[in-house]
Motif scaffolding. Structure first.
Motif, PDB file in Angstrom:
ATOM      1  N   THR A 132       0.834  -1.149   0.015  1.00 42.17           N
ATOM      2  CA  THR A 132       0.066  -0.010  -0.020  1.00 42.17           C
ATOM      3  C   THR A 132       0.838   1.211   0.026  1.00 42.17           C
ATOM      4  O   THR A 132       0.619   2.196  -0.746  1.00 42.17           O
ATOM      5  CB  THR A 132      -1.007  -0.001   1.065  1.00 42.17           C
ATOM      6  N   ALA A 133       1.999   1.118   0.954  1.00 42.75           N
ATOM      7  CA  ALA A 133       2.831   2.300   0.826  1.00 42.75           C
ATOM      8  C   ALA A 133       3.499   2.611  -0.693  1.00 42.75           C
ATOM      9  O   ALA A 133       3.607   3.603  -0.877  1.00 42.75           O
ATOM     10  CB  ALA A 133       4.023   2.031   1.746  1.00 42.75           C
ATOM     11  N   SER A 156       2.167   1.491  -3.352  1.00 39.63           N
ATOM     12  CA  SER A 156       1.133   1.970  -4.473  1.00 39.63           C
ATOM     13  C   SER A 156       1.000   3.479  -4.510  1.00 39.63           C
ATOM     14  O   SER A 156       0.623   4.139  -5.465  1.00 39.63           O
ATOM     15  CB  SER A 156      -0.011   1.205  -4.321  1.00 39.63           C
ATOM     16  N   LYS A 157       1.249   4.029  -3.155  1.00 41.88           N
ATOM     17  CA  LYS A 157       0.633   5.573  -3.097  1.00 41.88           C
ATOM     18  C   LYS A 157       1.934   6.397  -3.963  1.00 41.88           C
ATOM     19  O   LYS A 157       1.585   7.621  -4.409  1.00 41.88           O
ATOM     20  CB  LYS A 157       0.777   6.015  -1.836  1.00 41.88           C
ATOM     21  N   GLN A 188       2.715   5.573  -6.895  1.00 44.45           N
ATOM     22  CA  GLN A 188       2.536   5.701  -8.472  1.00 44.45           C
ATOM     23  C   GLN A 188       3.769   5.687  -9.146  1.00 44.45           C
ATOM     24  O   GLN A 188       3.743   6.537 -10.310  1.00 44.45           O
ATOM     25  CB  GLN A 188       1.461   6.812  -8.669  1.00 44.45           C
ATOM     26  N   THR A 220      -1.580  -5.329  -1.906  1.00 40.22           N
ATOM     27  CA  THR A 220      -1.928  -4.269  -0.967  1.00 40.22           C
ATOM     28  C   THR A 220      -2.962  -4.549   0.032  1.00 40.22           C
ATOM     29  O   THR A 220      -3.581  -5.589   0.090  1.00 40.22           O
ATOM     30  CB  THR A 220      -2.223  -2.908  -1.890  1.00 40.22           C
TER      31      THR A 220
END
Length: 217
Positions: free
Chosen positions: A67-68, A70-71, A73, A82
């Motif tokens: 998740t970290a 993916s932010k 990008q 995630t």
């Protein structure tokens, strides 16, 4: 949830095991990752597979890292796993098959939580070779990664499922933050400073990298 036994396989590059409170931990992990990245071939894509589930405190390290990342990008890697779309025991095989179909011989980095000795809790490991997800809770799952990073979140050896459910979230979040930050830092440094040197036969003064958004399963 993986087991922790990095000495069981021959290590081309010595494995790193470092406690999360160690000063300079980010630099140590980045340096070790850059050594592993020297194995990358020209044009080889980096695929990160973060394994775990948000249904267990101890086993959510992988999804937290994913998740970290993916932010951010970033177009410098492809990402699977995630909190919203975790890669776990039920879909790991399908995820790996998908990666084989979509990516041509990628360099795969596996991320997972693991259990270990009490003296090792809070350590992060960077290891050559695949991780063995599920081994910590006696599950047979396919190996993942050309290299892997693990965070030792609790003590193993007895009542693993109970231990995972009673793991401190603060520790897991701290480990995941260090792994995500260090991994992204190493990939950026490799892409900026070292990747052009690894392919001098096709080097250009201002190389135009192919832009791909991080792929989420």
């Amino acid at each position: 949830m993986s087991h922790t036994d990095p000495t069981s396989a021959a290590q081309e590059i010595p494995y790193l095991k470092i406690v999360h409170t160690e000063p300079g931990i980010h630099s140590a992990i980045i340096h070790r990752l850059l050594l592993h990245f020297t194995k990358l071939k020209a044009g080889q894509e980096i695929v990160i597979v973060c394994i775990g589930t948000d249904r267990s405190t101890g086993d959510c390290l992988g999804p937290l890292v994913g998740t970290a990342l993916s932010k951010l990008q970033s177009n410098k890697f492809h990402l699977y796993g995630t909190l919203e779309e975790p890669v776990h025991a039920m879909n790991l095989q399908d995820t790996l098959l998908h990666i084989q179909r979509v990516h041509d011989n990628p360099f795969v980095i596996g991320i997972d939580a693991c259990l270990g000795q009490s003296s090792s809790v809070g350590c992060i490991q960077v290891v050559h070779g695949p991780l063995r997800p599920g081994a910590g809770v006696n599950k047979e799952l396919p190996p993942v990664g050309d290299i892997h990073l693990t965070g030792i979140v609790n003590v193993g050896g007895f009542m693993e499922y109970f231990v995972l459910q009673n793991t401190r979230l603060s520790l897991v979040m701290r480990l995941s933050d260090i792994i995500a930050t260090s991994l992204f830092g190493a990939i950026k440094e490799w892409d900026r400073s070292f990747r052009p040197l690894a392919r001098q036969d096709e080097w250009r003064p201002f190389p135009q990298e192919r832009v791909n958004k991080a792929t989420l399963l």
